[in-house]
Design a protein around this motif. Structure first.
Motif: not given
Length: 196
Positions: A84-93
């Motif tokens: 599980a993870y919660v990204p805050t910035r839109a884009g590519t990881v």
């Protein structure tokens, strides 16, 4: 036998292709030995070392660097691990998954993070109509919808309501037109209005 990274694999579905900013995203993988047999029982598989890294894989949608993220890994039983993870910035990881020090099949893989749900308190308005207006003349402005982390929206996921409030009420009836500014997440409003 022991789990081997290249034989371990992602389960279909979940957040390993697309993810949503400001929301919990999940994916599941299975630990398998070199022959493809699922390794593990309902007890935690103490002989397996699992490492998940979610690292910048390009740029964020705002042009800045993508963010590194913390990923929580839990054993689900029968050789399955949940991430599980919660990204805050839109884009590519880029997601790197290692089992016993070796890459999981298809690791690393890119995840496209889209903006989350529209949040009115994070959305912005700009243009001459936000500075002031002249009675009887149009005063136009644009509103940019954003998610709660401030990522600009390119498409709308629900209604976008614009409320105009006069600080000095005018007894004459007013009009106001609100329309899509053409960018999906941009709303344009113009006109004059009277508060009753």
């Amino acid at each position: 036998g022991d789990a081997a990274g290249p034989a371990s694999y992602l389960l279909p579905g979940g957040g390993h292709g697309d993810a949503v900013a400001t929301e919990r995203n999940n994916f599941t993988f299975v630990a398998a030995d070199a022959w493809g047999n699922v390794v593990g029982s309902n007890a935690f598989p103490y002989r397996h070392e699992v490492a998940v890294e979610i690292v910048p894989g390009g740029t964020a949608d705002d042009g800045g660097p993508a963010e590194a993220l913390h990923a929580a890994v839990g054993y689900l039983g029968r050789g399955r691990f949940g991430v599980a993870y919660v990204p805050t910035r839109a884009g590519t990881v880029s997601v790197v998954v290692r089992v016993n020090g070796r890459h999981l099949r298809d690791s690393p893989f890119d995840v496209t993070v889209r903006p989350g749900r529209t949040d009115g308190s994070s959305s912005t308005a700009y243009g001459p109509g936000t500075e002031g207006a002249i009675a009887g003349e149009d005063a136009a402005f644009l509103a940019q919808s954003r998610d709660r982390a401030g990522n600009p929206k390119q498409t709308e996921d629900g209604s976008f309501r614009v409320t105009l409030t006069l600080t000095h009420p005018d007894p004459r009836p007013g009009r106001c037109e609100v329309h899509d500014g053409g960018g999906g997440g941009n709303i344009a409003a113009s006109g004059n209005a009277t508060v009753h």
